[in-house]
Motif scaffolding. Structure first.
Motif, PDB file in Angstrom:
ATOM      1  N   GLU A 244       0.966  -1.305  -0.056  1.00 23.30           N
ATOM      2  CA  GLU A 244      -0.041   0.067  -0.062  1.00 23.30           C
ATOM      3  C   GLU A 244       0.701   1.416   0.180  1.00 23.30           C
ATOM      4  O   GLU A 244       0.556   2.135  -0.719  1.00 23.30           O
ATOM      5  CB  GLU A 244      -1.021  -0.164   0.971  1.00 23.30           C
ATOM      6  N   GLN A 245       1.950   1.151   0.805  1.00 22.50           N
ATOM      7  CA  GLN A 245       2.762   2.445   0.769  1.00 22.50           C
ATOM      8  C   GLN A 245       3.678   2.557  -0.409  1.00 22.50           C
ATOM      9  O   GLN A 245       3.812   3.663  -1.104  1.00 22.50           O
ATOM     10  CB  GLN A 245       3.850   2.346   2.025  1.00 22.50           C
ATOM     11  N   LEU A 246       3.984   1.489  -0.930  1.00 21.25           N
ATOM     12  CA  LEU A 246       4.777   1.493  -2.487  1.00 21.25           C
ATOM     13  C   LEU A 246       3.606   1.921  -3.460  1.00 21.25           C
ATOM     14  O   LEU A 246       4.309   2.906  -4.077  1.00 21.25           O
ATOM     15  CB  LEU A 246       5.190   0.100  -2.547  1.00 21.25           C
ATOM     16  N   ARG A 247       2.733   1.716  -3.532  1.00 16.38           N
ATOM     17  CA  ARG A 247       1.578   2.005  -4.449  1.00 16.38           C
ATOM     18  C   ARG A 247       1.393   3.579  -4.186  1.00 16.38           C
ATOM     19  O   ARG A 247       1.409   4.287  -5.228  1.00 16.38           O
ATOM     20  CB  ARG A 247       0.152   1.397  -4.136  1.00 16.38           C
ATOM     21  N   ALA A 248       1.172   4.011  -3.039  1.00 17.32           N
ATOM     22  CA  ALA A 248       1.058   5.602  -3.081  1.00 17.32           C
ATOM     23  C   ALA A 248       2.465   6.105  -3.297  1.00 17.32           C
ATOM     24  O   ALA A 248       2.220   7.366  -3.772  1.00 17.32           O
ATOM     25  CB  ALA A 248       0.733   5.727  -1.476  1.00 17.32           C
ATOM     26  N   LEU A 249       3.369   5.747  -2.985  1.00 20.11           N
ATOM     27  CA  LEU A 249       4.878   6.524  -3.272  1.00 20.11           C
ATOM     28  C   LEU A 249       5.035   6.413  -4.826  1.00 20.11           C
ATOM     29  O   LEU A 249       5.389   7.528  -5.217  1.00 20.11           O
ATOM     30  CB  LEU A 249       6.081   5.650  -2.566  1.00 20.11           C
ATOM     31  N   THR A 250       4.719   5.396  -5.500  1.00 20.96           N
ATOM     32  CA  THR A 250       4.715   5.361  -6.898  1.00 20.96           C
ATOM     33  C   THR A 250       3.588   6.324  -7.445  1.00 20.96           C
ATOM     34  O   THR A 250       4.033   7.259  -8.247  1.00 20.96           O
ATOM     35  CB  THR A 250       4.348   3.914  -7.431  1.00 20.96           C
TER      36      THR A 250
ATOM     37  N   THR B  23       2.393   9.101  -6.206  1.00 11.88           N
ATOM     38  CA  THR B  23       2.770  10.346  -5.919  1.00 11.88           C
ATOM     39  C   THR B  23       4.077  10.772  -6.584  1.00 11.88           C
ATOM     40  O   THR B  23       4.139  11.929  -7.071  1.00 11.88           O
ATOM     41  CB  THR B  23       3.179  10.467  -4.388  1.00 11.88           C
ATOM     42  N   THR B  24       5.147   9.956  -6.785  1.00 21.31           N
ATOM     43  CA  THR B  24       6.267  10.241  -7.384  1.00 21.31           C
ATOM     44  C   THR B  24       5.833  10.384  -8.898  1.00 21.31           C
ATOM     45  O   THR B  24       6.546  11.408  -9.612  1.00 21.31           O
ATOM     46  CB  THR B  24       7.218   9.070  -7.244  1.00 21.31           C
ATOM     47  N   VAL B  25       5.108   9.479  -9.795  1.00 20.11           N
ATOM     48  CA  VAL B  25       4.922   9.746 -11.162  1.00 20.11           C
ATOM     49  C   VAL B  25       4.161  11.005 -11.012  1.00 20.11           C
ATOM     50  O   VAL B  25       4.284  11.700 -12.223  1.00 20.11           O
ATOM     51  CB  VAL B  25       4.239   8.364 -11.795  1.00 20.11           C
ATOM     52  N   THR B  26       3.114  11.240 -10.398  1.00 26.09           N
ATOM     53  CA  THR B  26       2.372  12.535 -10.471  1.00 26.09           C
ATOM     54  C   THR B  26       3.272  13.779 -10.521  1.00 26.09           C
ATOM     55  O   THR B  26       3.081  14.481 -11.270  1.00 26.09           O
ATOM     56  CB  THR B  26       1.408  12.583  -9.183  1.00 26.09           C
ATOM     57  N   ALA B  27       4.049  13.847  -9.440  1.00 24.48           N
ATOM     58  CA  ALA B  27       5.107  14.819  -9.528  1.00 24.48           C
ATOM     59  C   ALA B  27       6.062  14.664 -10.972  1.00 24.48           C
ATOM     60  O   ALA B  27       6.271  16.128 -11.596  1.00 24.48           O
ATOM     61  CB  ALA B  27       6.098  14.606  -8.458  1.00 24.48           C
ATOM     62  N   PHE B  28       6.449  13.698 -11.574  1.00 21.89           N
ATOM     63  CA  PHE B  28       7.032  13.786 -12.810  1.00 21.89           C
ATOM     64  C   PHE B  28       6.123  14.384 -13.995  1.00 21.89           C
ATOM     65  O   PHE B  28       6.411  15.322 -14.918  1.00 21.89           O
ATOM     66  CB  PHE B  28       7.528  12.277 -13.102  1.00 21.89           C
ATOM     67  N   LEU B  29       4.911  14.010 -13.973  1.00 26.32           N
ATOM     68  CA  LEU B  29       4.095  14.476 -14.874  1.00 26.32           C
ATOM     69  C   LEU B  29       3.487  16.058 -14.815  1.00 26.32           C
ATOM     70  O   LEU B  29       2.930  16.604 -15.796  1.00 26.32           O
ATOM     71  CB  LEU B  29       2.763  13.813 -14.920  1.00 26.32           C
ATOM     72  N   GLU B  30       3.807  16.598 -13.393  1.00 22.91           N
ATOM     73  CA  GLU B  30       3.739  17.983 -13.319  1.00 22.91           C
ATOM     74  C   GLU B  30       4.742  18.547 -14.262  1.00 22.91           C
ATOM     75  O   GLU B  30       4.261  19.869 -14.646  1.00 22.91           O
ATOM     76  CB  GLU B  30       3.617  18.364 -11.891  1.00 22.91           C
ATOM     77  N   GLN B  31       5.742  18.225 -14.800  1.00 21.00           N
ATOM     78  CA  GLN B  31       6.772  18.696 -15.311  1.00 21.00           C
ATOM     79  C   GLN B  31       7.045  18.198 -16.799  1.00 21.00           C
ATOM     80  O   GLN B  31       7.366  19.132 -17.759  1.00 21.00           O
ATOM     81  CB  GLN B  31       8.283  18.618 -14.478  1.00 21.00           C
TER      82      GLN B  31
ATOM     83  N   VAL C  18      11.188   5.748  -8.280  1.00 24.01           N
ATOM     84  CA  VAL C  18      10.695   5.449  -7.059  1.00 24.01           C
ATOM     85  C   VAL C  18      11.779   4.691  -6.219  1.00 24.01           C
ATOM     86  O   VAL C  18      11.783   4.641  -5.065  1.00 24.01           O
ATOM     87  CB  VAL C  18       9.359   4.332  -7.325  1.00 24.01           C
ATOM     88  N   GLY C  19      12.762   4.130  -6.836  1.00 25.73           N
ATOM     89  CA  GLY C  19      13.819   3.519  -6.329  1.00 25.73           C
ATOM     90  C   GLY C  19      13.646   1.966  -5.989  1.00 25.73           C
ATOM     91  O   GLY C  19      14.016   1.323  -5.135  1.00 25.73           O
ATOM     92  N   TYR C  20      12.585   1.515  -6.741  1.00 21.50           N
ATOM     93  CA  TYR C  20      12.238   0.135  -6.894  1.00 21.50           C
ATOM     94  C   TYR C  20      12.728  -0.621  -8.201  1.00 21.50           C
ATOM     95  O   TYR C  20      13.036   0.158  -9.101  1.00 21.50           O
ATOM     96  CB  TYR C  20      10.812  -0.539  -6.504  1.00 21.50           C
ATOM     97  N   SER C  21      12.555  -1.691  -8.419  1.00 24.60           N
ATOM     98  CA  SER C  21      12.846  -2.286  -9.841  1.00 24.60           C
ATOM     99  C   SER C  21      11.553  -2.403 -10.627  1.00 24.60           C
ATOM    100  O   SER C  21      10.446  -2.352  -9.989  1.00 24.60           O
ATOM    101  CB  SER C  21      13.354  -3.796  -9.681  1.00 24.60           C
TER     102      SER C  21
END
Length: 196
Positions: free
Chosen positions: A10-16, A18-26, A41-44
């Motif tokens: 659940e945490q990894l899903r939220a992190l992913t 959030t991280t990809v959303t931040a990428f798409l803001e730019q 995200v820092g995972y494989s």
């Protein structure tokens, strides 16, 4: 990339998301890949595939996240208005504002296609239905005698027109001299289309 176990699913899903959303803001989604998302995200990449099922479903989950945010913004805008017409106008203008503020995320919602054989999950269809229900909430009082078929036609007509205005505004394809704003077009559409 080495395996990590720092987060629960659940945490990894939220992190992913959030991280990809931040990428798409730019940057646009075309500049993103599964490997790049995994690196951010820092995972494989395999971990993300195990979590979401596929890169396509990761993007679909991101679209769900975007649609939740958009629905909240549209509902909040509607809550500030009193009449059905004003609610619809406020919602349409907020839809334009959301797309202008988050153009890459907004485009991904409409440009992403599932691969052949992949089906739209119920959770995503529910989000689509929720957005259309907001339009319906505004339009039902304007057409109290309309049949279900008529009201569905009117809802989708307004939705398609507003969406088209937003799309053409974002792409700078209105080709008007002097320039016409998307907001002005939305106002003209709703003034002319809705009953007096």
């Amino acid at each position: 990339m080495a395996r990590r176990n720092d987060h629960s699913p659940e945490q990894l899903r939220a992190l992913t998301l959030t991280t990809v959303t931040a990428f798409l803001e730019q940057q646009p989604a075309a500049d993103l890949s599964l490997r790049q998302a995994a690196k951010l995200v820092g995972y494989s990449a395999g971990t993300l595939i195990n979590l979401f099922g596929s890169y396509s479903y990761l993007l679909l989950a991101l679209n769900g996240h975007t649609m939740d945010e958009m629905s909240g913004d549209l509902s909040a805008a509607m809550d500030q208005a009193s009449t059905a017409k004003d609610k619809l106008r406020a919602m349409a203008e907020q839809y334009l504002a959301f797309a202008q503020l988050h153009p890459h995320r907004w485009r991904l919602v409409f440009e992403h296609r599932l691969a052949e054989g992949e089906t739209l999950p119920d959770w995503q269809q529910q989000r689509i239905d929720r957005l259309l229900a907001l339009v319906e909430e505004c339009m039902l009082p304007l057409y109290p005698d309309a049949s279900t078929t008529e009201i569905q036609l009117k809802i989708r007509t307004v939705w398609a027109c507003v969406h088209g205005i937003v799309h053409l505004t974002l792409e700078d394809k209105l080709f008007a001299t002097p320039a016409i704003s998307g907001k002005a077009l939305i106002d003209d559409l709703l003034t002319r289309y809705l009953p007096a």
